[in-house]
Design an enzyme around this catalytic site. Structure first.
Site, short mmCIF file in Angstrom:
data_model
loop_
_atom_site.label_atom_id
_atom_site.label_comp_id
_atom_site.label_asym_id
_atom_site.label_seq_id
_atom_site.Cartn_x
_atom_site.Cartn_y
_atom_site.Cartn_z
N GLU A 2 7.22 -10.39 15.82
CA GLU A 2 6.81 -10.97 17.09
C GLU A 2 7.15 -12.47 17.09
OE1 GLU A 2 2.81 -10.00 17.95
OE2 GLU A 2 2.83 -11.01 19.90
N ARG B 192 0.82 -1.22 0.00
CA ARG B 192 0.00 0.00 0.00
C ARG B 192 0.85 1.26 0.00
NH1 ARG B 192 -3.23 -3.48 3.11
NH2 ARG B 192 -2.24 -2.75 5.01
#
Ligand code: AMP
Length: 171
Positions: A95, A58
């Site tokens: 993560e 994007r």
């Protein structure tokens, strides 16, 4: 132009508990989309970049028209394996696990002033890795701009360069 009213909220995407800010509705509206690009161009113009870097995918939507508005070239920062030819890579921790970003070798001259653009900054992990990749190839990263910042995640503080945004939402 009230850009906020053109950003759709999708709860529980891509996983439960995440409120996804969807720019599809902004892109779809000619006046809102033009205003968003103008706003982003205005945010970064005084950094006087030589090049505008967009983060897949994007980020490309904003970086391309902003680079045209500012009269600069554009650089694509892509996920691993998408760019042809010789590339420079930078891996960063997620993560769970890690990810790698790449940029084409030789397209950014050493010392070039580069501005980074993406649609949204959350934790800032992706954008920070992009800054590090651009610095690794000798660019001077003048700053990073986002249409949306999710507040309270510390993303902007983590960047190491000046950060500007058009809209701020609670995380
Ligand atoms: P981060 O590395 O945590 O800053 O994540 C940034 C990327 O994830 C951005 O390029 C966004 O496109 C996407 N992203 C993360 N959270 C959201 C959200 N709540 N709504 C829309 N996009 C998001």
């Amino acid at each position: 132009m009230d850009l906020d009213s053109h950003i759709r909220r999708i709860p529980d995407f891509p996983k439960p508990g995440i409120l996804f800010y969807d720019i599809s509705t902004l892109l779809h509206n000619a006046a809102a989309w033009a205003a968003a690009v103008e706003r982003m161009s205005g945010l970064v113009a005084d950094w006087k970049p030589d090049l505008v870097a967009g983060i897949e995918s994007r980020g490309f939507l904003f970086a391309a028209p902003v680079s045209i508005a500012l009269g600069t070239g554009m650089v694509m920062v892509r996920k691993v394996g998408k760019l042809p030819g010789t590339v420079v890579s930078h891996s960063y921790d997620l993560e769970y696990g890690s990810d790698t970003l790449q940029v084409s070798d030789g397209l950014v001259p050493r010392g070039a002033r580069v501005v980074l653009i993406d649609d949204l900054i959350a934790t800032g992990g992706t954008a920070r890795a992009t800054v590090q990749l651009l610095q690794k190839i000798g660019a001077e990263v003048a700053g990073a701009a986002f249409l949306i910042e999710l507040d309270g995640l510390g993303g902007a503080a983590r960047m190491g360069v000046e950060v500007r945004r058009a809209l701020t939402y609670p995380a």
